[in-house]
Design an enzyme around this catalytic site. Structure first.
Site, PDB file in Angstrom:
ATOM      1  N   CYS A   1       0.820  -1.215   0.000  1.00 53.25           N
ATOM      2  CA  CYS A   1       0.000   0.000   0.000  1.00 53.25           C
ATOM      3  C   CYS A   1       0.852   1.261   0.000  1.00 53.25           C
ATOM      4  O   CYS A   1       0.382   2.335  -0.390  1.00 53.25           O
ATOM      5  CB  CYS A   1      -0.950   0.010   1.196  1.00 53.25           C
TER       6      CYS A   1
ATOM      7  N   GLY B   1      -8.263  -8.463   6.542  1.00 55.93           N
ATOM      8  CA  GLY B   1      -6.917  -8.955   6.286  1.00 55.93           C
ATOM      9  C   GLY B   1      -6.027  -8.703   7.492  1.00 55.93           C
ATOM     10  O   GLY B   1      -6.501  -8.421   8.600  1.00 55.93           O
TER      11      GLY B   1
END
Length: 460
Positions: free
Chosen positions: A50, A191
């Site tokens: 990310c 997650g």
């Protein structure tokens, strides 16, 4: 050969740029194949998280590799290079290796010392290895980088303070609300980041945690750990009016919540504020949601600096890891320098074995009455003599490969033992060649953000 790293991260590109350069998990195998098929690339690994997208490669023409990789990115992401060139960084040779060691050990992360990146780099390497896009150099380098990072975290206190992106999100919520008592918190995405977020929220007093995930079973697993309630996305939208805090971290390629959904929910909240944190890349929450009255929307870039008070100790520990990195780089450099002598050593061994076989065949013809046992004894003794004769030259050429005049020493070694043809065949069989010749127009290429200073070991 040269080792390079090209990429963009949270320092060089804002989230609205980074989200355009993410690889969906299902795309990575094809992306690795495409990158491996790019001109001059001999090995490659893609690290996509990310906060960063980085392409690591072993190349034979470093002057033009920046151009080739930008062309790959331009084609893969369907964006003209002028839209991203200014956000790219490029490291070569020693700088690229140091960068990888810093990434794996968490020294290059938004939250210094975080451990999640180590698992992400390891997974990226293993996937590239499975796809056969790594070879001699990266199989050694990435294994060494992962091992060093594990040692860094076990031998220092770099990971002692509870800081991470999810922790930073919770700290931001505490700054807004003061505490989480009697607050309803919705976590979208179950997650690793979502689970860490739930853990921090639970530890900070959150009494009602709603866990939303595309796979309901996974949402239930996380919810059970913290006394929460699992929801589907459709159920979550219905629960928006009674939710005080939303933290989203899915891998969705589109927005999970849009402005109209949030605006409708706010009508039923009767002006009570809604705090939303989007820690996903690409973003989960439509940025226009911020325009809705009494909604406070933050994205991952807003988290930087929130845990500054907890990072000072990690910075002190980072200095210890810098020393470890220097030691590891010296070891890799020594191995890398000796890599070029492998074809020469194998060529010498092949030549010696051929001579030995020819001699034994001649002996059998000239002395046909020798028994099989006698031939076996002679074969063993003569082979031992040859190995002992080769031992010192092989040891010396390995030592000289690490010295300044290594290339000259290897040339002399080849000429002394007349290994020209054998050495070439060893290189073609899969061993890396010596420095590849540069193209005549290489000087015209200008790699982006090239690091100053000559590489310490550009040759094998």
């Amino acid at each position: 050969m040269h080792i390079i790293a090209v990429g963009l991260n949270y320092r060089t590109a804002p989230v609205e740029v980074r989200e355009k350069f993410t690889f969906a998990e299902r795309e990575l195998p094809d992306a690795l194949k495409a990158l491996m098929g790019t001109k001059s690339i001999m090995e490659c690994v893609i690290v996509a998280t990310c906060n960063r997208t980085e392409l690591y490669a072993v190349v034979d023409r470093h002057q033009l590799c920046g151009h080739y990789i930008r062309s790959f990115m331009e084609k893969w992401f369907k964006l003209p290079r002028e839209h991203f060139t200014n956000h790219l960084y490029m490291y070569e040779d020693e700088a690229a290796i140091r960068h990888l060691f810093k990434v794996t050990s968490g020294l290059d992360s938004m939250v210094i010392g975080e451990t999640q990146i180590l698992g992400q780099v390891k997974s990226a390497f293993l996937q590239a290895q499975d796809m056969k896009t790594t070879g001699t150099v990266f199989n050694m380098l990435f294994k060494q980088a992962v091992t060093m990072a594990k040692r860094a975290h076990s031998e220092t206190m770099i990971g002692e303070s509870a800081v991470s992106v999810s922790y930073a999100a919770v700290e931001l919520g505490k700054q807004i609300f003061g505490h989480f008592n009697r607050k309803t918190v919705m976590i979208i995405g179950a997650g690793e980041t979502g689970e860490l977020t739930a853990k921090h929220l639970y530890a900070n007093g959150a009494e009602r945690i709603l866990v939303v995930n595309r796979t309901f079973e996974r949402a239930a697993q996380i919810a059970d750990k913290f006394g929460g309630k699992p929801l589907s996305l459709e159920e979550a939208i219905q629960k928006l009016p009674e939710t005080d805090i939303i933290i989203s971290s899915t891998g969705s390629e589109g927005y999970v919540l849009n402005r109209s959904q949030v605006a409708e929910a706010m009508k039923r909240r009767k002006s009570k504020p809604l705090f939303m944190i989007d820690i996903a890349v690409p973003r989960d929450l439509d940025p226009s949601i911020a325009a809705v009255e009494n909604v406070f929307l933050y994205d991952i870039d807003d988290l930087e600096g929130i845990v500054e008070s907890n990072l000072e100790q990690r910075r002190q520990e980072a200095a210890k890891i810098d020393v470890m990195i220097a030691e590891e780089m010296a070891q890799f450099e020594q191995w890398y320098k000796t890599l070029g002598v492998v074809p020469l050593i194998r060529a010498l061994q092949t030549k010696a074995a051929d001579i030995h076989d020819e001699t034994m065949n001649s002996l059998s013809n000239k002395l046909p009455d020798l028994s099989e046992r006698e031939l076996k004894v002679i074969r063993k003794l003569t082979k031992s003599m040859i190995n002992q004769m080769m031992q010192d030259p092989i040891l010396r050429i390995k030592e000289m490969a690490g010295e300044k005049r290594a290339e000259e020493a290897m040339d002399i070694f080849v000429k002394l033992f007349a290994l020209e043809e054998l050495a070439e065949s060893q290189q073609q069989a899969g061993n890396y060649p010596a420095q590849a010749a540069e193209p005549s127009n290489a000087a015209s290429a200008k790699p982006v953000h090239k690091q100053a200073g000559a590489p310490a070991f550009a040759r094998t």
